[in-house]
Scaffold this active site. Sequence first.
Site, PDB file in Angstrom:
ATOM      1  N   SER A 128       0.829  -1.211   0.000  1.00 16.51           N
ATOM      2  CA  SER A 128       0.000   0.000   0.000  1.00 16.51           C
ATOM      3  C   SER A 128       0.860   1.256   0.000  1.00 16.51           C
ATOM      4  O   SER A 128       2.011   1.252   0.434  1.00 16.51           O
ATOM      5  CB  SER A 128      -0.922   0.011   1.215  1.00 16.51           C
ATOM      6  OG  SER A 128      -1.670  -1.176   1.274  1.00 16.51           O
TER       7      SER A 128
HETATM    8  N1  SAH Z   1      -0.589  -5.060   3.962  1.00 25.71           N
HETATM    9  C1  SAH Z   1       0.144  -5.290   2.742  1.00 25.71           C
HETATM   10  C2  SAH Z   1      -0.653  -4.898   1.518  1.00 25.71           C
HETATM   11  C3  SAH Z   1      -1.072  -6.109   0.855  1.00 25.71           C
HETATM   12  S1  SAH Z   1      -2.173  -6.000  -0.503  1.00 25.71           S
HETATM   13  C4  SAH Z   1       1.503  -4.641   2.772  1.00 25.71           C
HETATM   14  O1  SAH Z   1       1.791  -3.885   3.700  1.00 25.71           O
HETATM   15  O2  SAH Z   1       2.297  -4.920   1.885  1.00 25.71           O
HETATM   16  C5  SAH Z   1      -3.422  -7.094   0.081  1.00 25.71           C
HETATM   17  C6  SAH Z   1      -3.009  -8.499   0.367  1.00 25.71           C
HETATM   18  O3  SAH Z   1      -4.164  -9.186   0.828  1.00 25.71           O
HETATM   19  C7  SAH Z   1      -2.508  -9.271  -0.834  1.00 25.71           C
HETATM   20  O4  SAH Z   1      -1.234  -9.779  -0.578  1.00 25.71           O
HETATM   21  C8  SAH Z   1      -3.543 -10.380  -0.996  1.00 25.71           C
HETATM   22  O5  SAH Z   1      -2.993 -11.599  -1.463  1.00 25.71           O
HETATM   23  C9  SAH Z   1      -4.076 -10.524   0.412  1.00 25.71           C
HETATM   24  N2  SAH Z   1      -5.394 -11.132   0.539  1.00 25.71           N
HETATM   25  C10 SAH Z   1      -6.453 -11.034  -0.313  1.00 25.71           C
HETATM   26  N3  SAH Z   1      -7.494 -11.749   0.158  1.00 25.71           N
HETATM   27  C11 SAH Z   1      -7.102 -12.307   1.331  1.00 25.71           C
HETATM   28  C12 SAH Z   1      -7.726 -13.152   2.292  1.00 25.71           C
HETATM   29  N4  SAH Z   1      -8.980 -13.589   2.148  1.00 25.71           N
HETATM   30  N5  SAH Z   1      -7.019 -13.531   3.370  1.00 25.71           N
HETATM   31  C13 SAH Z   1      -5.736 -13.121   3.551  1.00 25.71           C
HETATM   32  N6  SAH Z   1      -5.082 -12.337   2.667  1.00 25.71           N
HETATM   33  C14 SAH Z   1      -5.754 -11.917   1.579  1.00 25.71           C
END
Ligand code: SAH
Length: 273
Positions: free
Chosen positions: A105
């Site tokens: 993000s």
């Molecule tokens: N917090 C992260 C941003 C990640 S983007 C950072 O600081 O880098 C969102 C993430 O959520 C992705 O990696 C995606 O694979 C994950 N995601 C999507 N659906 C999900 C679910 N049901 N359970 C766990 N993770 C999930």
Amino acid sequence: MALPRRHHKALLAFALLLAASMRCGGEEGKESIKRIEPDPYAQRRAEMVREDIARGSILGRNPVKHKAVLEVMRTVPRHEFVPPNLVDRAYADSPLPIGHGQTISQPYIVAYMTEMLEPDEDDVVLEIGTGSGYQAAVLAEIVKEVYTIEIVEELAKQATERLKRLEYENVHTRFGDGYFGWTEHAPFDAIVVTAAASHIPPPLIEQLKPGGRMAIPVGPPMRVQSLMLVEKNEDGAVRQRNVMAVRFVPLTRAREKEESAPSTKERTISLIE
Ligand code: SAH
């Protein structure tokens, strides 16, 4: 080879001088290493906080004011959480791809969502969507324990290794569908969901402590979504309000791999709500 006697005194003086200078050199050396090798990214982080995070109002954003959050954003090495070819853009005011169609993000959003949680040093926090592990690291610098779940196995593995290498010992990672939360460690003081859900998952509301706060983007995939603040009061009553328009990658569901129809229905229902 024996030295002429007249050299003995000079040699002794030289040896003492050398020993003394080595001792000083050792001590000073350590400090001067710190001095001559400043973190090359510290300046970029300071600028990022000043220009993009704390100065929000000029950019039409709510500025982030929480002291501990701003301090942590100046400290956590974001460049360690992006792919090697994007290190130069690690402190830019934007999200960046981390592979598998996912993103780390935007720094402002990480700071803003962390502030929304009103984090405290005794807090136990759940994150859904570990991604790169950056948001987890930011939280880990402030709160007691962070539990974080990632649904893409490879990302979960990479983030686990990265967080271990960077010595974030209070972050606990898990591979799986975060929709159901992490019952073994519930209830949580705060929950942050970093992927957009069609609706607020009931298991996450359940796993929020009375007095707890959750930040979660809600809305259709790949379009503008609403960042919601969900608060559970001491009686267990839940209040939610929209704080900002955002755009996140979708919260996917483990079962969507086999059947996508039910989730489409879920989305439709939540949009009407
Ligand atoms: N917090 C992260 C941003 C990640 S983007 C950072 O600081 O880098 C969102 C993430 O959520 C992705 O990696 C995606 O694979 C994950 N995601 C999507 N659906 C999900 C679910 N049901 N359970 C766990 N993770 C999930």
